[in-house]
Design an enzyme around this catalytic site. Structure first.
Site, short mmCIF file in Angstrom:
data_model
loop_
_atom_site.label_atom_id
_atom_site.label_comp_id
_atom_site.label_asym_id
_atom_site.label_seq_id
_atom_site.Cartn_x
_atom_site.Cartn_y
_atom_site.Cartn_z
NE ARG A 178 0.10 1.47 3.38
CZ ARG A 178 1.01 2.37 3.64
NH1 ARG A 178 2.28 1.99 3.81
NH2 ARG A 178 0.73 3.65 3.73
N GLY A 179 0.27 2.40 -0.15
CA GLY A 179 1.04 3.62 -0.34
C GLY A 179 1.15 3.87 -1.84
NE ARG A 236 -6.13 0.80 -1.87
CZ ARG A 236 -5.52 1.33 -0.80
NH1 ARG A 236 -4.23 1.15 -0.60
NH2 ARG A 236 -6.21 2.03 0.07
CG ASP A 257 -3.12 7.82 -1.71
OD1 ASP A 257 -2.90 8.32 -0.58
OD2 ASP A 257 -2.86 6.64 -1.99
O1 MRU Z 1 -4.57 3.19 2.06
P1 MRU Z 1 -3.08 3.38 1.99
O2 MRU Z 1 -2.35 2.84 3.17
O3 MRU Z 1 -2.50 2.90 0.68
O4 MRU Z 1 -2.93 4.95 2.01
C1 MRU Z 1 -1.66 5.50 1.89
C2 MRU Z 1 -1.66 6.95 2.08
O5 MRU Z 1 -2.68 7.58 2.21
C3 MRU Z 1 -0.37 7.63 2.00
O6 MRU Z 1 -0.40 8.74 2.82
C4 MRU Z 1 -0.16 8.03 0.54
O7 MRU Z 1 -0.11 6.91 -0.29
C5 MRU Z 1 1.00 8.87 0.30
S1 MRU Z 1 2.53 8.31 0.97
C6 MRU Z 1 3.43 7.59 -0.10
#
Ligand code: MRU
Length: 344
Positions: free
Chosen positions: A44-45, A87, A234
């Site tokens: 994730r991220g 996603r 994101d």
């Molecule tokens: O749902 P996730 O854990 O994938 O969300 C991730 C985030 O919201 C991060 O803050 C975002 O991807 C930016 S950091 C690289």
């Protein structure tokens, strides 16, 4: 170790569902399994899922039995659609898949040469991610003063990228520069990426931190106990509205009300100039088990038949942001003019 990497003809990824209890690396040989791993948040991220999708497409190339380039391109196109659907909010996913498909279409050669070119581009994208994060970190670290307490939301570190990180990468670089920093780690309900992943990373780096529940940040900001807020994104719209992990908006509101600067740290691949403003960003709504599944003293927190909602992201309007840190420098308002310059 990188979060997402290619080894022995397989995609390997740190399993982020089980950290910090266990550190395990899982291997993938099929793009459909990679798509499921993205949905299920093994990885994730935003930048990390972009890299995973890129290597997922490389796997799709080797999965395809086609001996013609036309057939292989068709299989790659279908795999790209599967990966992009895994996603919806992080634009890095579509950005990575589209970049690889452009390279695939540009290859003049045999089907095997095309397969190898797709893998080479995925590897290049992953290597570039690390280099970009380190450039962002240098720009962002200049905004941090010795002695700052920083509130950080979600996980934006090495685990959210191929390596190093976005907002947490900034904090890590400032720490390596010798600045004394304290981090207040939002636990980040409902999946607790802050308490589980950011705290785990901060321990590895030796950066002092304390975990707070998300609803405590207003208290610390009003009391003058935090000097900066840093988070990632994101997707950033052309006007600087930022979609990030749910709770970022409330945090930015409380910071703005107390004159505490808020910075979003993003590679330019997260900026989507095709969307004029943040209301156009698709927001993922995830399974409500993530909200209701939590236990307190070993018992479910909610009544058996309780219903819940689970939007995974919210949009922080540009007016609440002091700056957006990118690999090409820090962007300041007016974002609708200055963001386009930095992307080009
Ligand atoms: O749902 P996730 O854990 O994938 O969300 C991730 C985030 O919201 C991060 O803050 C975002 O991807 C930016 S950091 C690289």
């Amino acid at each position: 170790m990188r979060t997402v990497f290619w080894e022995n003809n397989e995609l390997k990824m740190i399993d982020q569902r089980i950290l910090p209890a266990r550190f395990e690396v899982v291997s993938y040989r099929s793009h459909k399994d990679v798509a499921f791993a993205i949905t299920d948040m093994v990885v994730r991220g935003a930048p990390a899922i972009g890299a995973a999708a890129a290597f997922g497409l490389a796997l799709a190339g080797y999965e395809s039995a086609s001996s013609s380039t036309e057939g292989l391109l068709a299989d790659l196109g279908a795999a790209a659609a599967v990966l992009k659907a895994s996603r919806p909010t992080a634009v890095n996913l579509a950005w990575a898949a589209d970049r690889l498909m452009r390279v695939a279409y540009s290859v003049e050669g045999s089907a095997n040469e095309l397969r190898n070119a797709v893998l080479a581009e995925a590897q290049k994208l992953a290597d570039e991610d690390v280099e970009i994060n380190k450039r962002m970190a240098e720009h962002g670290a200049a905004l941090i003063n010795d002695g700052d307490t920083i509130i950080h939301h979600c996980n934006t570190g090495a685990l959210a990228t191929v390596d190093w990180g976005t907002a947490l990468g900034v904090i890590r670089t400032a720490h390596e520069q010798g600045k004394r920093i304290h981090v207040l780690v939002d636990e980040t309900r409902p999946r607790l990426q802050g308490a589980r992943l950011t705290a785990w990373e901060l321990e590895q780096y030796g950066i002092p931190y304390e975990i707070i529940s998300d609803n405590m940040s207003g208290y610390f900001l009003k009391a003058g106990k935090a000097q900066k807020v840093f988070f990632g994104a994101d997707r950033v719209a052309a006007n600087g509205d930022v979609a990030n992990k749910i709770g970022s908006y409330m945090l930015a509101l409380a910071a703005h009300d107390n004159n505490v600067p808020v910075y979003s740290v993003v590679p330019t691949s997260t900026i989507d100039l095709s969307l004029a403003h943040g209301d156009l960003i698709p927001i993922e709504e995830r399974n409500t088990d993530e909200v209701l599944g939590i236990q307190f003293h070993g018992e479910p927190v909610a009544p058996k038949n309780a219903k819940a909602r689970n939007p995974a992201f919210d949009v922080t309007p540009n007016r609440l942001l002091s700056g957006i840190v990118t690999e090409n420098g820090v962007v300041y308002p007016p974002f609708e003019i200055n963001l386009a310059k930095v992307v080009r």
